[in-house]
Motif scaffolding. Sequence first.
Motif, short mmCIF file in Angstrom:
data_model
loop_
_atom_site.label_atom_id
_atom_site.label_comp_id
_atom_site.label_asym_id
_atom_site.label_seq_id
_atom_site.Cartn_x
_atom_site.Cartn_y
_atom_site.Cartn_z
N VAL A 140 3.76 10.49 -7.86
CA VAL A 140 4.87 10.82 -8.76
C VAL A 140 4.48 11.88 -9.78
CG1 VAL A 140 6.33 9.90 -10.61
CG2 VAL A 140 6.10 8.63 -8.47
N GLY A 141 3.34 11.70 -10.42
CA GLY A 141 2.93 12.63 -11.45
C GLY A 141 2.37 13.94 -10.92
N ARG A 142 2.06 14.00 -9.63
CA ARG A 142 1.49 15.22 -9.03
C ARG A 142 2.53 16.09 -8.33
NH1 ARG A 142 -1.50 14.00 -4.87
NH2 ARG A 142 -1.24 11.73 -4.78
N ALA A 198 5.16 14.00 1.12
CA ALA A 198 4.53 15.31 1.29
C ALA A 198 3.40 15.51 0.29
CB ALA A 198 5.57 16.42 1.13
N THR A 199 3.64 15.16 -0.97
CA THR A 199 2.61 15.29 -2.00
C THR A 199 1.39 14.44 -1.66
OG1 THR A 199 4.30 15.73 -3.69
CG2 THR A 199 2.13 15.03 -4.47
N ASP A 200 1.63 13.21 -1.21
CA ASP A 200 0.54 12.32 -0.84
C ASP A 200 -0.28 12.89 0.32
OD1 ASP A 200 -0.87 9.75 -1.02
OD2 ASP A 200 0.07 9.30 0.91
N ALA A 201 0.38 13.67 1.19
CA ALA A 201 -0.31 14.28 2.33
C ALA A 201 -0.95 15.63 1.99
CB ALA A 201 0.67 14.45 3.49
N ALA A 225 1.66 14.57 9.92
CA ALA A 225 2.34 14.74 8.63
C ALA A 225 3.84 14.95 8.84
CB ALA A 225 1.74 15.91 7.86
N ARG A 226 4.20 15.71 9.86
CA ARG A 226 5.63 15.90 10.16
C ARG A 226 6.29 14.57 10.50
NH1 ARG A 226 6.26 21.69 13.26
NH2 ARG A 226 4.56 22.76 12.20
N TRP A 227 5.59 13.74 11.26
CA TRP A 227 6.13 12.43 11.62
C TRP A 227 6.33 11.57 10.37
CZ3 TRP A 227 4.17 7.46 11.05
CH2 TRP A 227 4.86 6.46 11.74
N ARG A 228 5.37 11.61 9.46
CA ARG A 228 5.48 10.82 8.23
C ARG A 228 6.69 11.26 7.41
NH1 ARG A 228 0.20 10.99 4.73
NH2 ARG A 228 1.55 9.70 3.39
N LEU A 229 6.97 12.54 7.37
CA LEU A 229 8.12 13.02 6.60
C LEU A 229 9.42 12.51 7.20
CD1 LEU A 229 6.98 16.71 6.00
CD2 LEU A 229 6.83 14.79 4.40
N PRO A 237 0.82 -1.22 0.00
CA PRO A 237 0.00 0.00 0.00
C PRO A 237 0.85 1.27 0.00
CG PRO A 237 -0.92 -1.60 1.52
CD PRO A 237 0.39 -2.17 1.06
N THR A 238 1.98 1.27 0.72
CA THR A 238 2.85 2.45 0.73
C THR A 238 3.42 2.71 -0.65
OG1 THR A 238 3.44 2.17 3.06
CG2 THR A 238 4.95 3.45 1.70
N GLU A 239 3.88 1.68 -1.32
CA GLU A 239 4.41 1.86 -2.67
C GLU A 239 3.34 2.40 -3.61
OE1 GLU A 239 7.81 -1.70 -2.67
OE2 GLU A 239 5.72 -2.15 -3.22
N GLN A 240 2.14 1.92 -3.49
CA GLN A 240 1.06 2.40 -4.35
C GLN A 240 0.75 3.87 -4.09
OE1 GLN A 240 -1.76 -0.75 -3.28
NE2 GLN A 240 -1.71 -1.49 -5.39
N SER A 241 0.72 4.25 -2.80
CA SER A 241 0.42 5.65 -2.46
C SER A 241 1.51 6.59 -2.97
CB SER A 241 0.27 5.80 -0.95
OG SER A 241 -0.84 5.08 -0.46
#
Length: 324
Positions: free
Chosen positions: A116-118, A260-263, A135-139, A107-111
Amino acid sequence: MTTGYTVGQLRAAVADAVRAPSLHNTQPWRFRLHDGGIEVALDPLRGLPATDPTGWGARIACGAALFNLRLALAVAGTPATVRLRPYPAEPDVVARLLPQTPRPPTPTEQSLYGAVGRRFSNRAPFWPDPVPADARWRLGEAARAEQCWLELVIGTSAVNAFAEVARSAHRVLEREPAYVAERVAWMRSEPAPDGVPTGAGGPQSEPQDLLPQRGFGGRNRAPGRDFEPEPLVAVLGTPGNTGTDQVAAGQALQRVLLTATDAGLAVSMLSQPIEVPAAREALRLSLGRFGTPQMVMRIGYGQPGRATPRRPVDEVLDLPVTRP
């Protein structure tokens, strides 16, 4: 039992790999097949001798393209094992990828692949909304997943101290005519497959700006459209500063940017304090970190935009060759 990658798989993955960022959007990468493996190499014809005399920026860019390549292959069900800088006698080859056992993407790879294109560098002012803690933690986790570190510069005094280092580095660089000429040479006022379009260059700098902006010919900003007074600044770093560390930093950078883009976050990069050795060391000392800062990012919420152009896939491919 796995077999080698094919030209078709190479072409499909490279279409995503080239969406990576690079200094002045030079796109300093090439891709080729050898013995069933995909190799990522620096393109010596796309260097920046004034801006990037050591090749640090080109290796960061190739590392970012390598991460996109890994993602594309994984999402296609053909994940890769990666060996960085595999040939001591060929330092321009930054990585070699060989197929692992096929498996479905995580799922992480898919997200991340969906981002990529955005993803694009947003050089415009951000909105004042704070970046939430999760979001900061995810980064930070994104950087750690690639064996790098991400330090957030938090608080008015810390941000102001960083800004002084960044502005000082910017002044040093802008005093070099060759540096300025190189940037101007990569500005694009007409459609082009590389370089930075003036429409993507961000607004012109003004005296009240906290952080320095490279001049890419952007428009004057409207009244009241100043940059955010306390941006979220993130510094990406590595344990060392070898060529391999820099390629690894490029992979971590791209994972952070896609996270970051995904978030729903916007990001722009500030490399001036990395390009000036004294500023880079001052930044490291201010963070109290071992290792080497490799990139600085400004992160927040921004207005929509679009990615800058990329060269066609066929222009960055070297089709199968034989190695003695």
